[in-house]
Design a protein around this motif. Sequence first.
Motif, short mmCIF file in Angstrom:
data_model
loop_
_atom_site.label_atom_id
_atom_site.label_comp_id
_atom_site.label_asym_id
_atom_site.label_seq_id
_atom_site.Cartn_x
_atom_site.Cartn_y
_atom_site.Cartn_z
N LEU A 104 -5.10 29.06 59.87
CA LEU A 104 -6.23 29.20 58.94
C LEU A 104 -7.51 28.98 59.73
N LEU A 105 -8.37 29.98 59.72
CA LEU A 105 -9.65 29.91 60.43
C LEU A 105 -10.77 29.96 59.39
N PRO A 106 -11.33 28.81 59.01
CA PRO A 106 -12.36 28.81 57.97
C PRO A 106 -13.73 29.16 58.55
N GLY A 107 -14.61 29.64 57.68
CA GLY A 107 -15.98 29.91 58.08
C GLY A 107 -16.73 28.60 58.30
N GLN A 108 -17.72 28.62 59.17
CA GLN A 108 -18.47 27.42 59.53
C GLN A 108 -19.31 26.88 58.38
N ASP A 109 -19.75 27.76 57.48
CA ASP A 109 -20.66 27.35 56.42
C ASP A 109 -19.96 26.99 55.12
N LEU A 110 -18.64 26.99 55.08
CA LEU A 110 -17.91 26.68 53.85
C LEU A 110 -17.84 25.17 53.64
N PRO A 111 -17.85 24.73 52.38
CA PRO A 111 -17.73 23.29 52.10
C PRO A 111 -16.34 22.78 52.48
N TYR A 112 -16.30 21.55 52.92
CA TYR A 112 -15.05 20.90 53.35
C TYR A 112 -14.01 20.90 52.24
N GLU A 113 -14.44 20.62 51.01
CA GLU A 113 -13.51 20.53 49.88
C GLU A 113 -12.81 21.87 49.65
N GLN A 114 -13.56 22.96 49.78
CA GLN A 114 -12.99 24.29 49.56
C GLN A 114 -11.96 24.61 50.64
N VAL A 115 -12.25 24.27 51.88
CA VAL A 115 -11.32 24.54 52.98
C VAL A 115 -10.04 23.73 52.79
N MET A 116 -10.17 22.45 52.44
CA MET A 116 -8.99 21.60 52.26
C MET A 116 -8.16 22.05 51.06
N GLN A 117 -8.82 22.51 50.01
CA GLN A 117 -8.10 23.01 48.84
C GLN A 117 -7.29 24.25 49.22
N PHE A 118 -7.91 25.18 49.95
CA PHE A 118 -7.21 26.39 50.36
C PHE A 118 -6.08 26.07 51.34
N LEU A 119 -6.31 25.13 52.24
CA LEU A 119 -5.26 24.71 53.17
C LEU A 119 -4.08 24.11 52.41
N GLY A 120 -4.37 23.32 51.39
CA GLY A 120 -3.31 22.76 50.56
C GLY A 120 -2.52 23.83 49.84
N ASP A 121 -3.22 24.86 49.33
CA ASP A 121 -2.52 25.98 48.68
C ASP A 121 -1.63 26.72 49.67
N MET A 122 -2.11 26.91 50.89
CA MET A 122 -1.31 27.59 51.91
C MET A 122 -0.11 26.74 52.31
N ARG A 123 -0.29 25.43 52.38
CA ARG A 123 0.82 24.55 52.75
C ARG A 123 1.87 24.48 51.65
N SER A 124 1.48 24.77 50.41
CA SER A 124 2.49 24.80 49.34
C SER A 124 3.44 25.98 49.56
#
Length: 136
Positions: A104-124
């Motif tokens: 997962l390569l997130p954009g630099q300007d994205l909020p931390y919460e959004q990246v962690m939420q998406f990472l959690g969805d991918m890990r599910s």
Amino acid sequence: MRFSQRQSSKLPQIDLIPMLNVMMGILAFFVMITMSLGSEKLIDVQLPAEQQDNTPPPLPTDPFIVQLVGENQVQLNGQPIEVEALKGQMETYLGRNPENIVFLLPGQDLPYEQVMQFLGDMRSVGGDRVSLAIEE
């Protein structure tokens, strides 16, 4: 100059109602904060062990790189894709080879919460075979 001293046997009255209102408000505030902080999901992040040599592990021949560009804007290897279609692609990719890893390569300007939420969805979907990547 003499001041007349009044002797009053009557004790002054203190109104406790405003003080109790403030105390109950503060108590309610702390109860709400405690309840909201206790319900957050935590994502288990396992850091790799320190390596003696600084050579990175080899990349797979067909990397699966998911780029999180914006809110609900996802790209798979540079091509836009829907989130639901991405989950199916991930299951297929991870099922082909048990050694495959999804990055997962997130954009630099994205909020931390959004990246962690998406990472959690991918890990599910992919479990511990989903890794957060950074660009150098």
